[in-house]
Design an enzyme around this catalytic site. Sequence first.
Site, PDB file in Angstrom:
ATOM      1  N   GLN A 137      -1.007   9.261  15.573  1.00  0.00           N
ATOM      2  CA  GLN A 137      -1.572   8.657  16.771  1.00  0.00           C
ATOM      3  C   GLN A 137      -0.572   8.729  17.921  1.00  0.00           C
ATOM      4  OE1 GLN A 137      -4.683   7.755  17.081  1.00  0.00           O
ATOM      5  NE2 GLN A 137      -4.205   7.522  19.231  1.00  0.00           N
ATOM      6  N   HIS A 174      -0.150  11.718  20.390  1.00  0.00           N
ATOM      7  CA  HIS A 174      -1.182  12.055  21.385  1.00  0.00           C
ATOM      8  C   HIS A 174      -0.668  11.912  22.809  1.00  0.00           C
ATOM      9  CE1 HIS A 174      -4.814  13.216  19.436  1.00  0.00           C
ATOM     10  NE2 HIS A 174      -4.817  12.198  18.628  1.00  0.00           N
ATOM     11  N   GLU A 182     -10.072   1.660  18.159  1.00  0.00           N
ATOM     12  CA  GLU A 182     -10.811   2.931  18.137  1.00  0.00           C
ATOM     13  C   GLU A 182     -10.770   3.527  16.717  1.00  0.00           C
ATOM     14  OE1 GLU A 182      -8.734   6.031  20.098  1.00  0.00           O
ATOM     15  OE2 GLU A 182     -10.455   7.378  20.228  1.00  0.00           O
ATOM     16  N   HIS A 183      -9.552   3.774  16.230  1.00  0.00           N
ATOM     17  CA  HIS A 183      -9.359   4.237  14.853  1.00  0.00           C
ATOM     18  C   HIS A 183      -8.795   3.069  14.041  1.00  0.00           C
ATOM     19  CE1 HIS A 183      -8.697   7.942  17.345  1.00  0.00           C
ATOM     20  NE2 HIS A 183      -9.579   8.421  16.491  1.00  0.00           N
ATOM     21  N   ASP A 241     -10.455  13.140  12.563  1.00  0.00           N
ATOM     22  CA  ASP A 241     -10.236  13.894  13.802  1.00  0.00           C
ATOM     23  C   ASP A 241     -10.788  15.303  13.690  1.00  0.00           C
ATOM     24  OD1 ASP A 241      -8.965  11.809  15.043  1.00  0.00           O
ATOM     25  OD2 ASP A 241      -6.954  12.448  14.473  1.00  0.00           O
ATOM     26  N   HIS A 277     -51.924  -7.470  37.416  1.00  0.00           N
ATOM     27  CA  HIS A 277     -51.668  -7.219  35.993  1.00  0.00           C
ATOM     28  C   HIS A 277     -52.796  -7.818  35.156  1.00  0.00           C
ATOM     29  CE1 HIS A 277     -47.680  -6.107  37.319  1.00  0.00           C
ATOM     30  NE2 HIS A 277     -47.287  -5.843  36.100  1.00  0.00           N
TER      31      HIS A 277
END
Lengths: 427, 427
Positions: A255, A258, A322-323, A356, A415
């Site tokens: 991670q 990145h 996220e992960h 991934d 209506h």
Amino acid sequence: MNKIYKPNRTDWNEILKRPTQTIDAIEDIVNDIFKEVKKDGDAILRKYTQQFDGVSLDDLLVSALEVEEARTLVSDNLKTAIRLAKSNIETFHKAQITDRVEIETTSGVLCWQEKRPIQKVGLYIPGGTAPLFSTILMLAIPANIAGCKEIVLCSPPDKEGKLNPAILYTAQLCGVSQIFKVGGIQAIAGMTFGTESIPQVYKIFGPGNQFVTVAKQIATKYGVAIDMPAGPSELLVVADDTADAAFVASDLLSQAEHGTDSQVILVSTSEKMIDAVELEVEKQIKDLPRKKIARKAIENSKLIYVEDDGTAIDLINVYGPEHYIICSKNEDFYIDNTFNAGSVFIGNYTPESAGDYASGTNHTLPTNGYAKQYSGVNLDSFMKSMTFQKITEKGIEKIGNAIEVMAEAEGLQAHKNAITLRLNSLK
Amino acid sequence: MNKIYKPNRTDWNEILKRPTQTIDAIEDIVNDIFKEVKKDGDAILRKYTQQFDGVSLDDLLVSALEVEEARTLVSDNLKTAIRLAKSNIETFHKAQITDRVEIETTSGVLCWQEKRPIQKVGLYIPGGTAPLFSTILMLAIPANIAGCKEIVLCSPPDKEGKLNPAILYTAQLCGVSQIFKVGGIQAIAGMTFGTESIPQVYKIFGPGNQFVTVAKQIATKYGVAIDMPAGPSELLVVADDTADAAFVASDLLSQAEHGTDSQVILVSTSEKMIDAVELEVEKQIKDLPRKKIARKAIENSKLIYVEDDGTAIDLINVYGPEHYIICSKNEDFYIDNTFNAGSVFIGNYTPESAGDYASGTNHTLPTNGYAKQYSGVNLDSFMKSMTFQKITEKGIEKIGNAIEVMAEAEGLQAHKNAITLRLNSLK
């Protein structure tokens, strides 16, 4: 790495804070480029491709010849790997196809829900050092399964005016309709408005730097949908003594490489594991080509010791990773009680990098705590649900009066009339 | 009404153009109020409730006593109607519950997708002349089925500091957790940031005027999701000679009474039907209490004659109507070939008002052409999809090498290492 022992609940928000992004400063630049592209189309795309990518292009569209050439440049080894990943991703996303939901809510009142493909979608694939062909798999495969008619891809060219062969190979393999050599804000603007060469699309997917992120947000102002708002990528690992410290360290580092703003968090009920992971990170980081980036992200990372699984799960739900890797003897407890997470990796042999690339799940996931309210990209991201109803004469007799009463109570006489006329015709 | 015969395809976009909304002018006001609410919470909510709603409130939260009182004020007739609608809406939205999707993509690689509720949601219900209790049914019922833990409702009070009894009755009936007497921009800001009395939510649903619409859009900047962007309500009817001109006219008028900017379109392959509907509209409009509003909307409405069903369907897909009535002997052709529409009403006895109140489908739908890429509100709107994967030792042996190859090709060595370490441990 920052080791934090038994933090007070009142401090969790502070500890788990993501780096704030300054969007306002970029907004003006983005707005200006959008206005230019809207007005002058391709000419502006060319101008900024020259300015930002350093290349002057006549034709923004990738030719069939270029795609053919790319195929010869990708190694057989990589082709095989990409095809295996494609097969798994296809299998998982095909399993997400849903039948139409049909039910008679009242006798004579048939209602159904159907999902139909978004006709035109745009995929953005960043350029730069890493050619993210894996993201093409994650976006073009479900777009194709959904049945999207036009799948447009934009990616910035290199200084020779080329796209990476792996990008072209994967795009062609996954049925992308047209590939354009244009990146950044101008690519997002191009797909938003359409230009002489780029078709206008209804929804834009894909990652990008902060300029692309803001451009996608601005695109929504012009009626285009986007996959989700984006922030720096992040991983939270929850691990007890059943975890393997070296494996955990390798995941945290995958991670961390990145970007310098990547978020890396270990939550553990074991002080021993925390110390062991810290040592392993130091050991493994030395040999990484991207160690400068990883080192910076690791400096901001957090190793959090909590006293029990109950506290851990509350903290994880506050963060909404996220992960999210679970290596715990109580893995079912974590699986069942996690409400906010993008993609979950369970057990010692399920590294994040599996998701991934090749397990089959999608890697386009909500960051920045958005797992609290956004789905990761999935088959439904490329479709929209439509509802249908068909009411018989008997059916309208059954529910007509209720509609009249409610319409009247809301002060909407026309209506009510639409019902009354029909009921009267049946008398 | 504007009658248009066989328009050229090149003119469709112009003919079908929606009124443009000027958002920029409102943005500054919204941004200012957001900043104030973020800083000073309830005090600011009270300030603007005084300013815009003309009432000074100590307590923004509706009390149990007020809810109890409301129950005695709603007629039994209306209660019965609301309960019938609730039953149908519940039936249709419960039918949308999906099982988890689980599949082994490769032997030893188990992937699954599960939907989990968004924990905290906010519902906005406008005030003004019509108390839109029906919208509470459409939002609170699926929120409850989804399993949302906190369902917060905001609606502006009247000058006596009260909410309409039908709103309170319906909110309580549908399991809303807390009801607040606050409306407009300040209500959206309150749910975005949380205040002393209003909880912060993760997603905001519901209609509103242009101030509320812009406020919801600004809320997304602060990390809150919204149901969808909103524009004026709209109806497109496609009708041939099998339609009933009086029914069609009543449907067009029920759309037209919503607001002067309502969009009303009839597409027909029959000139006779167009003339008959025009006459019927004139006949029916006279007796409507909201005829001033309806008249204005009807003035901008369009009756479009096209030569055949093929042309009609193309035009309809370009428009992407929110509400869409099909009265045609070729109804299946229209059902199968419509790609862009919110909710579809089929046959002479299926008026739009059925879906507005009680057929069971949701009436919170994409306007402004957003049916091209957005779903109407449905059960999934209150959930997010999460993915899970669990890989065995055998599984990682099968896909590990492909991941290594791809990670390396993307220049992500640490991603590769996470696999290599595990593969080596199995040697």
